[in-house]
Design an enzyme around this catalytic site. Sequence first.
Site, PDB file in Angstrom:
ATOM      1  N   SER A  39      -7.875  -3.496   1.778  1.00 24.66           N
ATOM      2  CA  SER A  39      -7.007  -4.027   2.196  1.00 24.66           C
ATOM      3  C   SER A  39      -5.843  -4.857   1.442  1.00 24.66           C
ATOM      4  CB  SER A  39      -7.756  -5.941   3.063  1.00 24.66           C
ATOM      5  OG  SER A  39      -8.231  -5.946   1.870  1.00 24.66           O
ATOM      6  N   LYS A  40      -6.097  -4.670  -0.182  1.00 20.41           N
ATOM      7  CA  LYS A  40      -5.368  -4.713  -1.036  1.00 20.41           C
ATOM      8  C   LYS A  40      -4.983  -6.237  -1.009  1.00 20.41           C
ATOM      9  CE  LYS A  40      -4.339   0.121  -1.852  1.00 20.41           C
ATOM     10  NZ  LYS A  40      -4.875   0.993  -1.215  1.00 20.41           N
ATOM     11  N   ARG A  41      -5.388  -7.006  -0.934  1.00 17.90           N
ATOM     12  CA  ARG A  41      -5.041  -8.166  -0.506  1.00 17.90           C
ATOM     13  C   ARG A  41      -4.918  -8.995  -1.473  1.00 17.90           C
ATOM     14  NH1 ARG A  41      -3.974  -6.758   4.357  1.00 17.90           N
ATOM     15  NH2 ARG A  41      -5.959  -7.163   6.053  1.00 17.90           N
TER      16      ARG A  41
ATOM     17  N   ASP B 145       0.897  -0.823   0.149  1.00 18.18           N
ATOM     18  CA  ASP B 145      -0.253   0.234  -0.060  1.00 18.18           C
ATOM     19  C   ASP B 145       1.158   1.712  -0.091  1.00 18.18           C
ATOM     20  OD1 ASP B 145      -2.530   1.337   0.390  1.00 18.18           O
ATOM     21  OD2 ASP B 145      -3.060   0.162   0.888  1.00 18.18           O
TER      22      ASP B 145
END
Lengths: 281, 281
Positions: free
Chosen positions: B100-102, A104
């Site tokens: 959450s950019k998983r 991120d």
Amino acid sequence: MTTEPMRSFMDRLRDRWAHADTLVCVGLDPEPAKFPAKFAHDPDAIFHFCRDIVDATAPYVCAFKPQIAHFAAAHAEEALRMLILHIGFRYPDIPVILDSKRGDIGSTAQHYASEAFDRYGADAVTVNPYLGRDSVQPFLDRADKGVVILCRTSNPGAGDLQDMVLYDKCGSGRPLYQHVAEKIARDWNENDNCALVVGATWPEQLREVRAIVGDVPFLVPGVGAQGGDVAAVVTNARTRDGAGLVVSSSRAILYASSGDDYAEAAANAARALRDEINRHR
Amino acid sequence: MTTEPMRSFMDRLRDRWAHADTLVCVGLDPEPAKFPAKFAHDPDAIFHFCRDIVDATAPYVCAFKPQIAHFAAAHAEEALRMLILHIGFRYPDIPVILDSKRGDIGSTAQHYASEAFDRYGADAVTVNPYLGRDSVQPFLDRADKGVVILCRTSNPGAGDLQDMVLYDKCGSGRPLYQHVAEKIARDWNENDNCALVVGATWPEQLREVRAIVGDVPFLVPGVGAQGGDVAAVVTNARTRDGAGLVVSSSRAILYASSGDDYAEAAANAARALRDEINRHR
């Protein structure tokens, strides 16, 4: 009383390779449905099962790698924290890689670094490079910690993006993952704290990446349940001194037996993997 | 008593655009050090502050976007869960995007989907495409949920990988993020539940991606503190019906005032952003 300063992840990993003569990493991916029956009514089953696996396999490993989603989906943050504390206390020579594949920007990346290193006390963390260097910088800046960056992953769809070929104007092409490998080894590794994820399921790619990055360590998932070939991995990806690899196996060790001998079976599986790797170093 | 089936994220987002006449998303990135003094001794400061912001800004937003690292670094999983519950109970028309950019493989991706949708009850989640389609599939399979995939991010280093140019054999080139956009719109969006992250800081790229993907919604971070230009964003990225955008602002709304009027200031900032966006639709 004097306190020795904590040594860096990379130094500790290299020491462990040398002194314990093992390149095996046990991935801690707790799946309560696969636990032996004795854990059925244990409210701390995740912690207790993982702790037993750690205690049984510690002699045969160079690192442990808890995978955070398996804890998060089960509301088991505390089990994860306790497990890493347990490893640090009982096995201070064995570094812990928190497998969270974070990525991120700016201030948020700082929070993810804090989550991994300060909240959980991990020695290294896996991160995703798609957002670019500034997204990884808060991790890189922690020179004592390891930053394990995705390069060529072990899954069937890995090539969807990672294999896209970037041609130069002369028509000579190279896939994205090789550009990523080069960028990390050349530009991002100023603190000598980078490692790369390269899947065991792609032996040819392991060799190509090794040729690009010199002695940068690889975290190699995909042996065991995913079918990666140990001999090909070691032959293609070891460094000149016969190390440079953290070969990770999860399911094949954790769930080697679903009976009461689960810990012994895990130890046997870890030792067998260590021996198989060492035959090819 | 009959219960109406829950409508999908995409349907709810489109309804909210139309009925509330707003494209604004408030990003919930709690930073306790920036909270007003009244929260200094509140053990539930993160929940209470975010709840006040939600209550103040709800009339002006089409979505809320809590950023999970800000909660995780503070051991505040329970605050996050309570906050999403609060939004669902008080503002059932406003979907929640968990930022959450998983990105991980197979079984682990399943656990991340479970974390976002089952544990936290989010309506959509941000994910990273670097590992390829199979890593995103467990999210795509949840047809009622939104899958917001990184394409061209708002940070200064976004171009490190995303702008790498892939030439075809004829020498005509296109950057990686455009290939990602096309792949998602053409192949991954079978359930009409995909959206793309395209940063407000890159107006030209917004226009290029819009030309590739038709009416696929964009989550657009980077207005406000990061300096993205609202007029350029809306003009370049809106869909034919003047919508298609979730324009996210966090710090400029959350911390509009550090005094006792923080909620009122946040409401004013959200309303002003809504109005500025609407002037250009």
